[in-house]
Write a protein that holds these residues in place. Structure first.
Motif, PDB file in Angstrom:
ATOM      1  N   UNK A   1      -0.523   1.225  -6.462  1.00 36.84           N
ATOM      2  CA  UNK A   1      -1.872   1.109  -5.922  1.00 36.84           C
ATOM      3  C   UNK A   1      -2.712   2.331  -6.274  1.00 36.84           C
TER       4      UNK A   1
ATOM      5  N   UNK B   1      -0.707   1.957  -0.014  1.00 30.73           N
ATOM      6  CA  UNK B   1       0.720   1.670   0.196  1.00 30.73           C
ATOM      7  C   UNK B   1       1.568   2.298  -0.916  1.00 30.73           C
TER       8      UNK B   1
ATOM      9  N   UNK C   1       2.688   3.088   4.345  1.00 31.40           N
ATOM     10  CA  UNK C   1       1.268   3.409   4.189  1.00 31.40           C
ATOM     11  C   UNK C   1       0.861   4.411   5.260  1.00 31.40           C
TER      12      UNK C   1
ATOM     13  N   UNK D   1       7.472  -3.666  -9.708  1.00 31.01           N
ATOM     14  CA  UNK D   1       6.844  -2.505  -9.070  1.00 31.01           C
ATOM     15  C   UNK D   1       5.324  -2.595  -9.163  1.00 31.01           C
ATOM     16  N   UNK D   2       4.665  -2.454  -8.024  1.00 31.57           N
ATOM     17  CA  UNK D   2       3.212  -2.490  -7.922  1.00 31.57           C
ATOM     18  C   UNK D   2       2.744  -1.097  -7.528  1.00 31.57           C
TER      19      UNK D   2
ATOM     20  N   UNK E   1       9.825  -6.726  -0.484  1.00 25.87           N
ATOM     21  CA  UNK E   1       9.469  -5.331  -0.692  1.00 25.87           C
ATOM     22  C   UNK E   1       9.218  -4.627   0.637  1.00 25.87           C
TER      23      UNK E   1
ATOM     24  N   UNK F   1      -8.329  -1.930  -2.619  1.00 26.60           N
ATOM     25  CA  UNK F   1      -7.305  -1.274  -3.418  1.00 26.60           C
ATOM     26  C   UNK F   1      -7.142  -2.005  -4.749  1.00 26.60           C
TER      27      UNK F   1
ATOM     28  N   UNK G   1      -3.223  -6.583   4.210  1.00 24.59           N
ATOM     29  CA  UNK G   1      -3.684  -6.627   2.826  1.00 24.59           C
ATOM     30  C   UNK G   1      -3.769  -8.072   2.348  1.00 24.59           C
TER      31      UNK G   1
ATOM     32  N   UNK H   1       5.408   2.146  -2.588  1.00 23.35           N
ATOM     33  CA  UNK H   1       6.624   1.338  -2.646  1.00 23.35           C
ATOM     34  C   UNK H   1       7.835   2.151  -2.214  1.00 23.35           C
TER      35      UNK H   1
ATOM     36  N   UNK I   1       6.991  -1.234   1.846  1.00 26.16           N
ATOM     37  CA  UNK I   1       6.030  -0.194   1.498  1.00 26.16           C
ATOM     38  C   UNK I   1       5.786   0.666   2.730  1.00 26.16           C
TER      39      UNK I   1
ATOM     40  N   UNK J   1       2.401   3.170   8.766  1.00 23.77           N
ATOM     41  CA  UNK J   1       2.426   1.712   8.799  1.00 23.77           C
ATOM     42  C   UNK J   1       3.424   1.251   7.743  1.00 23.77           C
TER      43      UNK J   1
END
Lengths: 114, 114
Positions: A104, B43, B37, A101-102, B33, A90, A44, B45, B35, B88
Motif C-alpha cells: 500500500x 496496512x 494498520x 503480496x499487496x 491474509x 490508498x 477497506x 502485510x 495485516x 488495527x
C-alpha cells in the motif's frame, strides 16, 4: 522490492470540485494496481483495479483511474466530489513476481467540505 | 456473500495475556491474509496463507502466531505483546488460481496492549 508513493497526504476541497490523487510505484515488471477507500469507521473497500487492457478504468461511485506505464503511475480521479467522498484513499500494488503480496501507499486523507 | 468477518471488534490485553483474533470468510477464497494498520498509516502485510499453508511471513515477531485451521478460518494467536503492538489488525481474503484477484477486507480488530 515494490514500493508505492502517494503524493498528497491531505486534500481539502469543496463539494462539486474535481479530485485527482497521485500514485506512483517502483517496480519494473508486470503489476496489478488497485485503489482502496476507507470511509470513517468502515473497512477497506475496493474502488477500482487495473490488471490489463484499457489503461483507463472505471470504478464505483464515479471514480476512475488511468494507468500510465511509462510514468509508473496510477492516478485516481473524480470529476465532481460529494461530501460523502470524505475518506482515506490508498493506492496498492501487487507485483506479479511477488505472488499475493499487496503493498500500500501511505494514503491520502480527503476532506470534502459541504 | 462478499463479507469477511472478524472477531472481536475490540480487544484490550495485558502484556502477559494470551488471546486470539479470528477471521472468517465464506466466499470460497483459498488465500487469506493478516495485516497490521497503525493509526494514520497504511496496512502492512504480516502473513499470507495459500491453500491453508503459510506462504509469506513478513518477518513478524514470534509473539504473533498465525493459524489456518481450514479454508474459511484464519486465526492470529497473540502472546506476550508489547504496547507498540497496539493497532488495527485486518484480515483479508482472495481467490488464488488463475488470477490476478482483488483482496476483500474485514472490518478489523482494534487491539490495545496495556
Amino acid at each position: 522490492a515494490q514500493s508505492v508513493s502517494q503524493h498528497n497526504h491531505h486534500v481539502i476541497l469543496s463539494e462539486a470540485a474535481s479530485l485527482e490523487l497521485g500514485c506512483n510505484y517502483s517496480y519494473g515488471g508486470t503489476v496489478n494496481l488497485f485503489w482502496y477507500v476507507q470511509y470513517p469507521g468502515q473497512h477497506l473497500q475496493l474502488l477500482l483495479k487495473y490488471f490489463s487492457g484499457d489503461p483507463l478504468v472505471k470504478g464505483i461511485k464515479g471514480f476512475e483511474a488511468e494507468f500510465i506505464k511509462s510514468k509508473f503511475s496510477f492516478n485516481l480521479r473524480k470529476p465532481s466530489v460529494q461530501w460523502s467522498d470524505t475518506a482515506e484513499y490508498f493506492c496498492a500494488v501487487n507485483a506479479l513476481a511477488a505472488g499475493n503480496k499487496l503493498t500500500f501507499g501511505g494514503g491520502t486523507r480527503v476532506l470534502v467540505k459541504p | 456473500d462478499t463479507e469477511v468477518t472478524q472477531t472481536p471488534k475490540h480487544l484490550v490485553m495485558g502484556m502477559t495475556n494470551k488471546k486470539s483474533l479470528k477471521c472468517e470468510q465464506h466466499m470460497g477464497h483459498r488465500a487469506m491474509y493478516w495485516y497490521k494498520q497503525k493509526a494514520k498509516k497504511p496496512p502492512e502485510l504480516m502473513f499470507v496463507y495459500s491453500y491453508e499453508k503459510l506462504s509469506i511471513n513478513e518477518s513478524v515477531p514470534s509473539r504473533f502466531s498465525p493459524e489456518c485451521p481450514n479454508s474459511s478460518l484464519l486465526n492470529l494467536h497473540l502472546h506476550a505483546l508489547q504496547p507498540e503492538d497496539s493497532a488495527l489488525y485486518l484480515c483479508a481474503s482472495s481467490q488464488v488460481n488463475g488470477g490476478p484477484y482483488e483482496q476483500y477486507f474485514g472490518p478489523g480488530t482494534r487491539l490495545t496492549v496495556t
